[in-house]
Scaffold this motif. Structure first.
Motif, PDB file in Angstrom:
ATOM      1  N   THR A 254       0.828  -1.208   0.000  1.00 41.44           N
ATOM      2  CA  THR A 254       0.000   0.000   0.000  1.00 41.44           C
ATOM      3  C   THR A 254       0.860   1.254   0.000  1.00 41.44           C
ATOM      4  O   THR A 254       0.590   2.220  -0.728  1.00 41.44           O
ATOM      5  CB  THR A 254      -0.948  -0.002   1.216  1.00 41.44           C
ATOM      6  OG1 THR A 254      -1.804  -1.149   1.145  1.00 41.44           O
ATOM      7  CG2 THR A 254      -1.795   1.260   1.260  1.00 41.44           C
ATOM      8  N   PHE A 335      -5.442   7.657   1.496  1.00 45.06           N
ATOM      9  CA  PHE A 335      -5.620   6.215   1.637  1.00 45.06           C
ATOM     10  C   PHE A 335      -6.924   5.956   2.371  1.00 45.06           C
ATOM     11  O   PHE A 335      -7.186   6.553   3.417  1.00 45.06           O
ATOM     12  CB  PHE A 335      -4.466   5.579   2.424  1.00 45.06           C
ATOM     13  CG  PHE A 335      -4.741   4.141   2.782  1.00 45.06           C
ATOM     14  CD1 PHE A 335      -4.855   3.179   1.790  1.00 45.06           C
ATOM     15  CD2 PHE A 335      -4.897   3.753   4.112  1.00 45.06           C
ATOM     16  CE1 PHE A 335      -5.122   1.852   2.101  1.00 45.06           C
ATOM     17  CE2 PHE A 335      -5.163   2.432   4.438  1.00 45.06           C
ATOM     18  CZ  PHE A 335      -5.278   1.470   3.436  1.00 45.06           C
ATOM     19  N   ASN A 362      -8.293   0.166  -0.158  1.00 45.31           N
ATOM     20  CA  ASN A 362      -8.249  -1.283   0.031  1.00 45.31           C
ATOM     21  C   ASN A 362      -9.633  -1.781   0.428  1.00 45.31           C
ATOM     22  O   ASN A 362     -10.328  -1.134   1.219  1.00 45.31           O
ATOM     23  CB  ASN A 362      -7.240  -1.660   1.114  1.00 45.31           C
ATOM     24  CG  ASN A 362      -5.802  -1.465   0.665  1.00 45.31           C
ATOM     25  OD1 ASN A 362      -5.541  -1.142  -0.502  1.00 45.31           O
ATOM     26  ND2 ASN A 362      -4.864  -1.660   1.571  1.00 45.31           N
ATOM     27  N   GLN A 408      -7.173  -3.829  -4.151  1.00 38.59           N
ATOM     28  CA  GLN A 408      -6.583  -2.494  -4.008  1.00 38.59           C
ATOM     29  C   GLN A 408      -6.738  -1.707  -5.300  1.00 38.59           C
ATOM     30  O   GLN A 408      -6.331  -2.167  -6.367  1.00 38.59           O
ATOM     31  CB  GLN A 408      -5.097  -2.595  -3.655  1.00 38.59           C
ATOM     32  CG  GLN A 408      -4.416  -1.265  -3.440  1.00 38.59           C
ATOM     33  CD  GLN A 408      -2.941  -1.443  -3.122  1.00 38.59           C
ATOM     34  OE1 GLN A 408      -2.101  -1.448  -4.009  1.00 38.59           O
ATOM     35  NE2 GLN A 408      -2.631  -1.613  -1.836  1.00 38.59           N
TER      36      GLN A 408
END
Length: 430
Positions: A254, A335, A362, A408
């Motif tokens: 990530t 994120f 995610n 993702q």
């Protein structure tokens, strides 16, 4: 700003007037106005600057600077600074206030240059850590076995605080050298191991630099030695809390997708244990982050993990997207680790992201996967499905235990993908 003569900034060492070059002394003598801290002004004998008006910095200083210099327009102004004015000094501040063309800087050797000379260390091979007006835990991301650190101190208490932090982190055998009043007549040197530090703060010179030789005893988490470097993917056991976190392998992937660069700011939506924001900030001292988390217990664990891992300045806010307006900085990257399916979450994040910004999300549920597929179809980017398997014992044998698969989506916002009606682009084929 009103037109004025260039302001001359003169760097002073602990040796004061005697340590200035002849040209720097001429500038000070010729000034109509001397500005600086009270300590710096006291370093100039009255006989050398008797005709100059002396102005000590007000508190707070920064908001007063434009008016202060406007009031002296047309006069020869000399600003006194510590060491190299452009090295964590007033020089860089004055460039922002007055402009580089209105400034002339006469440097003196910085405290770091003097510390390197005293220690016999090549400056290029040492890492600089500034603890000026910062929590001493900020040193931790730089602490690795064999590292040599030069630390700008925040005062008398800093050496003791650093010693305690090093000892707790398993670096108690590290050698700390406190260099006081570098270059001055009262220059001092104190050396001790971190785990043997017993020097009272009152006996430490407030004007000091630390030289730290990092020696690891053993870094242990859950009984297993480990190394904590700036590279993303710290062991899960390095974090405390309820276990709500992006796991080590997925975390490393990530962070690679987020691609932090020095000076960039991250929004971590659904902070959990704070792992993504913390490791983003650990990649470089100038990387900053804001973590959004609605649960009060998790906000506390994020703050605790951030300090324990050397990024105590991580900003933690409440529920997203309601708290977005409270963030001090707009994001260079976002994120989303939790709340992807919350109505309006992706739209709110996308709206806050400027052109050129990155978004990584995610997903582990079928519903969140379907939503990311929809956004991927609309805006392009890269869609991956990741699954990690770890070997675990089964009786006398080992078997592979799969973790939940993670979908993702990562994308860079472009002008072409800047609105909800954007068409499918060739990025989708990447």
């Amino acid at each position: 700003m009103t037109a004025r003569e260039p302001v001359v900034v003169v760097g002073l060492g602990a040796d004061g007037w005697e340590g200035l070059s002849a040209s720097a002394q001429r500038v000070v003598r010729g000034a109509a106005v001397l500005m600086g801290s009270s300590r710096q002004l006291d370093l100039i004998p009255r006989t050398e600057g008797s005709s100059a008006d002396r102005i000590a910095w007000p508190t707070p200083m920064l908001p007063a600077l434009p008016g202060l210099f406007d009031a002296q327009s047309g006069r020869r102004v000399c600003v006194l600074a510590s060491g190299d004015p452009m090295f964590h000094g007033i020089g860089a501040t004055l460039v922002r206030v007055l402009g580089a063309d209105n400034l002339r800087v006469i440097s003196h050797p910085s405290s770091i240059a003097l510390a390197s000379a005293r220690m016999g260390w090549a400056t290029a091979d040492t890492e600089l850590v500034s603890l000026v007006n910062r929590d001493a835990a900020t040193i931790l991301p730089s602490v690795t076995a064999g590292a040599r650190l030069l630390v700008l101190s925040n005062g008398r208490a800093t050496p003791g605080e650093v010693a305690e932090i090093l000892t707790t982190a398993g670096f108690g055998r590290s050698v700390i050298t406190v260099l006081g009043q570098l270059g001055g007549a009262q220059e001092s040197r104190t050396v001790a191991r971190a785990d043997e530090w017993d020097i009272d703060a009152a006996d430490v010179d407030p004007l000091n630099v630390l030289a730290v030789e990092c020696v690891a005893v053993e870094c242990v988490v859950s009984g297993a030695p480990h190394r904590l470097t700036r590279v993303p993917g710290l062991p899960d056991a390095a974090y405390s809390g309820d276990g709500q976190m992006t796991k080590q392998e997925i975390r490393a992937l990530t962070l690679c997708a987020l691609a932090p660069a020095p000076g960039e700011h991250l929004w971590d939506v659904g902070g959990g244990s704070g792992t993504i924001a913390i490791e983003w900030m650990r990649t470089h001292p100038r990387c900053t982050a804001t973590s959004f988390e609605q649960a009060a217990s998790r906000i506390s664990q994020i703050e605790g993990n951030a300090r324990a891992l050397g990024v105590p300045n991580l900003d933690v806010l409440g529920r997203a997207p309601e708290s977005f307006a409270e963030a001090a900085r707009t994001p260079d990257a976002i994120f989303i680790g939790g709340g992807v399916t919350q109505p309006g979450m992706l739209d709110a994040c996308w709206e806050r992201l400027e052109v050129g910004g990155r978004l990584v999300a995610n997903a582990v549920t079928a519903e969140s996967e379907a939503l990311l597929l929809e956004w991927f179809t609309r805006f392009g980017g890269t869609l991956r499905r990741l699954q990690i398997q770890r070997a675990e014992p089964l009786g006398t044998f080992n078997v592979w235990r799969p973790q939940l698969p993670v979908v993702q989506w990562s994308v860079t916002k472009t002008e072409a993908s800047g609105g909800p009606d954007a068409n499918h682009t060739e990025e989708n084929a990447q």
